[in-house]
Design an enzyme around this catalytic site. Structure first.
Site, mmCIF file in Angstrom:
data_model
loop_
_atom_site.group_PDB
_atom_site.id
_atom_site.type_symbol
_atom_site.label_atom_id
_atom_site.label_comp_id
_atom_site.label_asym_id
_atom_site.label_seq_id
_atom_site.Cartn_x
_atom_site.Cartn_y
_atom_site.Cartn_z
ATOM 1 N N ARG A 161 -3.822 10.346 -42.396
ATOM 2 C CA ARG A 161 -3.233 10.795 -43.651
ATOM 3 C C ARG A 161 -2.773 9.555 -44.409
ATOM 4 O O ARG A 161 -2.081 8.698 -43.855
ATOM 5 C CB ARG A 161 -2.044 11.702 -43.378
ATOM 6 N N HIS A 213 0.823 -1.208 0.000
ATOM 7 C CA HIS A 213 0.000 0.000 0.000
ATOM 8 C C HIS A 213 0.853 1.252 0.000
ATOM 9 O O HIS A 213 0.450 2.293 -0.497
ATOM 10 C CB HIS A 213 -0.972 -0.005 1.172
ATOM 11 N N ASN A 250 5.502 22.365 -42.514
ATOM 12 C CA ASN A 250 6.890 21.902 -42.665
ATOM 13 C C ASN A 250 7.268 21.885 -44.146
ATOM 14 O O ASN A 250 8.278 22.446 -44.561
ATOM 15 C CB ASN A 250 7.075 20.494 -42.086
ATOM 16 N N ASP A 251 6.419 21.231 -44.924
ATOM 17 C CA ASP A 251 6.713 21.187 -46.363
ATOM 18 C C ASP A 251 6.379 22.502 -47.036
ATOM 19 O O ASP A 251 7.082 22.923 -47.965
ATOM 20 C CB ASP A 251 5.939 20.037 -47.027
ATOM 21 N N CYS A 309 -1.235 21.388 -39.241
ATOM 22 C CA CYS A 309 -0.669 20.236 -38.550
ATOM 23 C C CYS A 309 0.857 20.198 -38.625
ATOM 24 O O CYS A 309 1.483 19.290 -38.101
ATOM 25 C CB CYS A 309 -1.256 18.925 -39.071
ATOM 26 N N ARG A 364 0.249 10.012 -39.014
ATOM 27 C CA ARG A 364 1.170 9.830 -40.139
ATOM 28 C C ARG A 364 1.266 8.336 -40.452
ATOM 29 O O ARG A 364 2.156 7.637 -39.963
ATOM 30 C CB ARG A 364 2.562 10.372 -39.777
ATOM 31 N N ARG A 373 14.284 21.117 -45.885
ATOM 32 C CA ARG A 373 14.010 21.084 -44.443
ATOM 33 C C ARG A 373 14.973 20.176 -43.689
ATOM 34 O O ARG A 373 15.072 20.230 -42.469
ATOM 35 C CB ARG A 373 12.550 20.682 -44.163
ATOM 36 N N GLU A 412 0.279 21.783 -48.492
ATOM 37 C CA GLU A 412 1.698 21.867 -48.128
ATOM 38 C C GLU A 412 2.593 22.198 -49.324
ATOM 39 O O GLU A 412 3.801 22.064 -49.256
ATOM 40 C CB GLU A 412 2.152 20.586 -47.424
#
Ligand code: PEP
Ligand code: MG
Length: 535
Positions: free
Chosen positions: A328, A187, A449-450, A497, A292, A460, A426
């Site tokens: 995706r 406990h 990002n892209d 995203c 992803r 990148r 993107e």
């Protein structure tokens, strides 16, 4: 610097001085008595006084550790009433004409041995409870009151801590605890977990460590005594990030993502595989804004089967209990390569055969994935998203393949729920086509990002270009604004995203643009919520 390993019962980091608790070790002497009824009465009085103490401890534990954890003291009260405990003490007093302290200590040893010998780990954990109640009664009989008083914030080290000792500890000053013995199911361990105190069991120190500076690393299951500066700094940083997270969780879990003037935004999480899923719920994300799916492919030596994919998508859809899960479709190629795709060597893979381009050229791969996604749609709220779109015809073509797959499944009698269909924005081409594209889909998700890579013409992946890479470049921000405006002309929902979604310097701007959703890594969900609520 010395490191001692053990078993962690609760993760987290504690940094402070060690307080080594050596129990008084109540010396029980065997004394012959003549008045047996009087000795039995002494025992019963002590037992009742101990029960009264337990009532107080119960109240304290309810406040500090919650009702469930406090129940251990109800169990202790029941143990004090248990016939096997009481009868054993009575018998020893009567048969051996000995003092009550000795009878209780003998009963304690006997029952402790019995519990420790049991197969069941949970029951072995109860041996500490036998010690606890017996020592309490002996304290009452002998007039001692064993207490564990901390005078400064400390990490407590002891051979073993019984629950009543754990709960007596001043929570304000208790940083963590380490025991030499004890079981994961005791406990005390359970209380530690519920009180969020870093704790280790099974540590074997080779010298007296009292008063030394120490660090409990509950993640690694070790304690480091006399840490060097580098280790200390590293663990202080780890502790700070834990503390921030805890504070955010306490303050913000279950709260709305709403600004002070009432503007709402959805905050979702990005994941790579179903194993990331627990972090999504832990951080209270409102949905999964980007699954992803290519990670299911990258982990394998060959194409994942429809069944494998179905199981993965279904588990996430079910886990989210009706909240959106944006899957995706395959975004393989460029930096995400899987040999078994047997893609040709390319001069410019980032601008090469990737994502939707592979899916449209090799529909058999695409169809397998779409079948798995549509089958999983029956178990939750799945949205399908196509990556790397530049032209309207690609969307139309992808949608027609999706329709074909849906019809096939319907003919087979497979249950399917309606799914929203969307695309990643993107590429600059997609941005410029947002008016036309918005009429074709239910939602957009901006992949910054892209989008940044293609807008700024900066790879990148190339760290040497960091000085030129500008995450806040006005061109990218204007594209986001334009995308939202055009999407909303057609009632198309629009999220972000890419990594920029978690950039809290831009949260206010995104809300001004009218972005409907930000999808960020799970650990950033509450940070972004905090920002939104501060606006
Ligand atoms: C993006 O490009 O912003 C994006 C979210 O997709 P990925 O990082 O997987 O390319
Ligand atoms: Mg991308």
């Amino acid at each position: 610097m010395q490191k001692y390993s053990g078993t962690s019962v609760f993760g987290g980091v504690a940094i402070g001085r060690l307080f080594v608790y050596v129990k008084d070790g109540q010396q029980v002497r065997r004394t012959a008595i003549t008045d047996i009824p009087a000795e039995i009465e002494r025992f019963d009085k002590a037992r009742l006084a101990a029960k009264k103490d337990l009532d107080e401890l119960y109240e304290k534990a309810v406040k500090e550790a919650g009702q469930d954890n406090a129940e251990i003291f109800t169990v202790h009260k029941m143990m004090l009433e248990d016939d096997s405990f009481k009868d054993s003490v009575y018998n020893i007093i009567e048969e051996q004409s000995v003092n009550a302290e000795y009878a209780v200590a003998t009963t304690e040893d006997n029952l402790y041995e019995i519990f420790m010998g049991l197969e069941d780990e949970y029951m072995r954990g109860r041996a500490a409870d036998i010690r606890d109640i017996s020592e309490r009664v002996i304290s009452k009989l002998s007039g001692n009151n064993a207490t564990l008083t901390l005078y400064e914030p400390s990490i407590v080290m002891a051979t073993e801590l019984v629950p009543s000792e754990t709960v007596q500890l001043d929570r304000e000053k208790l940083l963590g605890f380490v025991t030499l013995e004890g079981s994961k199911n005791s406990h005390t361990a359970i209380l530690a977990r519920n009180m969020n105190i870093p704790a280790l069991i099974g540590i074997k120190p080779d010298k007296d460590l009292n008063g030394k500076l120490a660090v409990i690393d509950g993640y690694e299951g070790c304690i480091v005594v006399d840490p060097d500066e580098e280790y200390l700094a590293k663990m202080q940083a780890k502790k700070k990030s834990d503390d921030d997270k805890k504070r955010l969780l306490l303050e913000l879990k279950g709260k709305e993502n709403v600004t002070s003037d009432g503007r709402k935004i959805d905050i979702y999480a990005n994941i790579g595989t179903p194993s990331d899923f627990p972090f999504v719920t832990e951080n209270d994300a409102g949905g999964i804004g980007l699954f992803r799916s290519e990670f299911l492919y990258l982990k394998k030596e060959d194409f994942p089967t429809e069944e494998e994919q179905f199981t993965a998508y279904k588990s996430v859809a079910m886990g989210m209990s009706g909240k959106p899960v944006v899957i995706r479709t395959l975004d393989i190629g460029a930096d995400k390569q899987a040999d078994y795709f047997k893609l040709d060597k390319e001069e410019n893979p980032a601008m090469g055969m990737r994502a939707i381009r592979i899916c449209l050229k090799r529909p058999e791969i695409f169809k397998t994935q779409l079948r798995a996604i549509l089958r999983a749609s029956n178990y939750g709220n799945i949205w399908i998203m196509f990556p790397m779109i530049i032209s309207l015809w690609e969307v139309k073509k992808a949608k027609s393949i999706l329709e074909e797959v849906r019809r096939d499944l319907e003919i087979e009698g497979v249950p399917i729920k309606p799914v929203k269909v969307g695309i990643m924005i993107e590429t600059p081409a997609a941005v410029m086509m947002t008016e036309e594209l918005a009429a074709e889909v239910d939602f957009f998700s901006i992949g910054t990002n892209d989008l940044t890579q293609y807008t700024e013409a900066i790879d990148r992946q190339n760290p040497k270009l960091a000085d030129f890479y500008d995450a806040h470049h006005p061109a990218v921000l204007k594209m986001i604004e334009m995308t939202v405006k055009n999407a909303h002309k057609h009632g198309t929902y629009v999220g972000i995203c890419g990594e920029l979604a978690a950039d809290t310097e831009l949260t206010e701007k995104f809300i001004e643009y009218g972005v409907d959703e930000l999808s960020v890594s799970p650990s950033m969900v509450l940070k972004v919520r905090e920002k939104v609520r501060s606006l």
